[in-house]
Design a protein around this motif. Structure first.
Motif, short mmCIF file in Angstrom:
data_model
loop_
_atom_site.label_atom_id
_atom_site.label_comp_id
_atom_site.label_asym_id
_atom_site.label_seq_id
_atom_site.Cartn_x
_atom_site.Cartn_y
_atom_site.Cartn_z
N ALA A 89 42.45 -24.97 9.50
CA ALA A 89 42.11 -26.36 9.21
C ALA A 89 43.37 -27.11 8.78
CB ALA A 89 41.05 -26.42 8.11
N TYR A 139 40.89 -30.19 14.71
CA TYR A 139 40.88 -29.43 13.46
C TYR A 139 39.92 -30.03 12.44
CZ TYR A 139 45.06 -27.02 15.12
OH TYR A 139 45.94 -26.26 15.84
N LYS A 140 39.27 -29.16 11.70
CA LYS A 140 38.49 -29.63 10.56
C LYS A 140 39.45 -30.19 9.53
CE LYS A 140 35.45 -28.17 6.79
NZ LYS A 140 34.60 -29.37 6.91
#
Length: 714
Positions: free
Chosen positions: A161, A299-300
């Motif tokens: 992340a 991406y988170k």
């Protein structure tokens, strides 16, 4: 319009399993970063444990102690107010990962495991860790109860992340990931990540630094963005020396660079960058915009409701972006002067030693070892003069001096901690004895000059009494086996004497509370590779600072040191013929190393590089050298040298199982079981390869080459 932010990265001299010491150095780096106005601090890979724990990473105690140290960092109020990127190993669902832990104000934001592990050369990360094989995926991580009580958090994100603050986006990659074809920073940058950190445990090799720094500059040049590189520096308990050089780059330009070598335990590098430059740079490249819009890696984002660059700093006329600077590199001769010297100092101060002992033969190898110790003393005295209290404290402890003593010169320090000895026989020349004595005076070592003929004679006499036979040298009519045995007994007796003197010289000098000295070896990498040394002779020692350095580079280093250190005596070592001085000298014969080996040191270096780095066996090595060395040598001569090298390499492999631990400076080091994983019992004739070589030689000479039973596979 500008968007200024100050960032910090660092070189830390961490030590494997020194949990409290590593914690303190991390805390010091955070303190310095905050004093310099930084809003983000990134540290080296596995900085809480030290990178080189090796099989200790398999112990659960290590993971417990890592969390205990991390807890102390989190709850320390001096670590708040800055985004922290700290490295340590983490056990997640009973799987070991090499991780980065990102936190702010005592809260863990997320844990990022390493995706691509270093698993070749000196590195065995997949022996200890599992790579995170879920790109852009995140799971929940259950924090240990100890951490839950401090942060009030039960779960935190774990995985691939990035962090999203109110004004920018930050991602992390780790060491090896920079070197992979599809590095994580590529997809991160396409997803709008503006600041990328890289935490590394990258070791020194001669002429290697440019590859690392070129990759960093290239990454930010192609992708745009800010890149913070942190590295360990120093000896953390093994053969490697981690060579620092923390770096900050923006859009392909380096704006801050730390030192590569040094004795400072903590070095913090900061730069002020303008994030608007990143946005403008990226937006001006149309192809990047197209790739970003098409990228399927999203991406988170871990949201952090703070601004890393507050409004007050964006328009402060007293704050300006750091200027671009030229990347600095040391010449290889300087690397030899600095790298092994720093490694020796770390080793000495951390093993609680009293000093070093070196058999000084009058040849260039032991000379180079002595000059590296002199360079170490120079660095220590320089750091003391600049106010480094840690180095001064270590120097007083090693030299067994009181709190008032301050070394005023390298020679004064050497007189306390460095001991040398010339162990002469009737086969030694006046020149080597004189050179050893003069070099000792120049560097300030405590020197002993002795003759050991009576000791050698006693052993030979004992053999004669026991067997009724007395060996004689070949030059006087003896056989080759007699000649070799008489040489080896001299060499092995020198090893016995070295350890006797190393243990007792501090006692002889009346040094209070002294232990023994560490014995230094002085066999170069080429001699180790070929096995041109006696097993358990004076090349057997505690550590060897030149065991990974070629003879060719050592000569260049001595020429450099002669001028830079103002030591004209070194010129005498450069012009002397390399000789073991184990056979009698006559008016018609003086023993020569290169004649004994049947190859030059330059050729040995080439053999070593092709064997290890280019993965060549005898046949492929011959084909490469056939093109490189002809017409200087005939095909038959090239074939003879290749066969001779592999023969002696094979029959001497057993010696490499007991090589003295050496400073790793060359990627063709034969250091057994750590770096060069090859068997020590192999057929030294390489019969099939030799037949194929002979066939090619015959073809080159226009002869009928014949055919082998099995067709060549091209």
């Amino acid at each position: 319009m500008s968007h200024l932010i100050t960032l910090a990265t660092c070189n830390l001299n961490q030590w494997a399993l020194d949990f409290e010491g590593n914690r303190d150095r991390i805390l010091e780096s955070i303190k310095v970063a905050k004093e310099k106005g930084a809003r983000l601090r990134v540290g080296p890979e596995l900085e809480i444990t030290g990178y080189g724990c090796l099989d200790h990473f398999l112990e659960n105690d290590l993971y417990l102690h890592s969390w205990e140290m991390y807890a102390q960092i989190l709850r320390n109020p001096e670590t708040h107010g800055i985004l922290l990127d700290i490295g340590m190993p983490v056990l997640h669902r009973d799987v070991r990962y090499n991780c980065r832990l990102l936190s702010f104000d005592g809260q863990i934001l997320f844990i990022r495991p390493k995706i691509w592990l270093a698993n070749d050369g000196n590195y065995r990360e997949m022996r200890f860790f599992t790579p995170w094989m879920k790109p852009a995926a995140v799971e929940e991580f259950l924090l240990p109860p100890l951490i839950q009580k401090i942060t009030g958090q039960k779960f935190v994100p774990f995985g691939d992340a990035v962090i999203s603050t109110l004004d920018t986006c930050i991602g992390a990659e780790t060491c090896e990931e920079l070197f992979t074809p599809q590095s994580p920073h590529i997809s991160m940058s396409l997803d709008g990540v503006e600041i990328i950190t890289n935490s590394s445990g990258s070791h020194h090799e001669l002429r290697k630094l440019d590859k690392r720094l070129d990759l960093i500059a290239s990454a930010t040049s192609r992708c745009g963005g800010v890149y913070l590189y942190a590295n360990q520096r120093g000896c953390d308990g093994d053969r490697l020396y981690y060579d620092g050089c923390a770096l900050i780059a923006i859009n392909g330009k380096v704006v801050a660079q730390g030192s590569q070598f040094g004795l400072k335990d903590v070095e913090v590098v900061t730069a002020t960058v303008d994030l608007e430059e990143v946005r403008s740079y990226r937006a001006s490249v149309m192809s990047r915009g197209l790739q970003a819009s098409l990228s399927d890696v999203k991406y988170k984002r871990i949201d952090v409701p703070v601004e890393l660059a507050p409004m007050s700093s964006r328009f402060n006329p007293k704050i300006s972006p750091s200027k671009a600077r030229t990347i600095f590199y040391h010449a290889p001769e300087e690397e030899i002067a600095l790298g092994p010297a720093c490694w020796l100092w770390d080793y000495l101060r951390r093993c609680n030693g009293t000093g070093y002992f070196l058999p000084l033969s009058g040849g260039i190898d032991s000379c180079a070892t002595a000059v590296i110790v002199h360079s170490m003393c120079r660095l220590v005295v320089q750091e003391v003069s600049e106010g480094n209290s840690q180095v001064l404290s270590d120097a007083r402890k090693i030299a067994r001096m009181d709190d008032e003593w301050i070394p005023s010169s390298p020679q004064e320090l050497a007189s306390k901690i460095f001991h040398t000895c010339f162990m002469g026989t009737e086969n030694s020349s006046k020149d080597t004895r004189s050179r050893s004595r003069e070099l000792s005076k120049c560097i300030g070592s405590y020197h002993v000059d002795l003759n050991m003929d009576s000791l050698v004679s006693a052993v030979v006499n004992l053999f004669e009494v026991a067997t009724g036979k007395r060996p004689i040298f070949k030059i006087f009519g003896g056989s080759q086996i007699e000649n070799l045995a008489l040489q080896n007994i001299q060499a092995r007796l020198r090893m016995v004497l070295a350890y006797l003197f190393a243990q007792l010289l501090p006692w002889v000098r009346g040094i209070p509370n002294s232990g023994g000295l560490l014995v230094l070896g002085s066999a170069n990498v080429d001699e180790c590779l070929r096995g041109y040394l006696t097993k358990y002779d004076c090349s057997s020692a505690d550590i060897n600072p030149i065991g990974g350095i070629s003879k060719t580079d050592l000569k260049k280093f001595i020429a450099y040191a002669s001028e830079t250190f103002d030591m004209p005596i070194l010129e005498d070592f450069l012009t002397a013929t390399p000789t073991a001085e184990l056979e009698p000298i006559t008016k018609d014969y003086v023993q020569s190393d290169e004649i004994d080996m049947g190859m030059t040191y330059e050729e040995l270096s080439k053999f070593g590089y092709l064997r290890k780095v280019e993965k060549c066996g005898p046949f492929s090595m011959f084909l490469k050298l056939l093109h490189d060395w002809t017409p200087r040598l005939t095909p038959a001569q090239v074939a003879e040298k290749v066969k001779k090298f592999f023969f002696f390499y094979a029959i001497n492999r057993h010696k490499q199982t007991v090589l003295t631990p050496s400073y790793h400076a060359e990627n063709y080091s034969p250091d057994d079981n750590r770096f060069d994983l090859r068997p020590f019992l192999i057929n030294p004739r390489f019969t099939w390869a030799s037949k194929k070589i002979d066939q090619v030689v015959a073809q080159c000479e226009g002869k009928d080459a014949g055919e082998l039973d099995i067709m060549s596979i091209d």
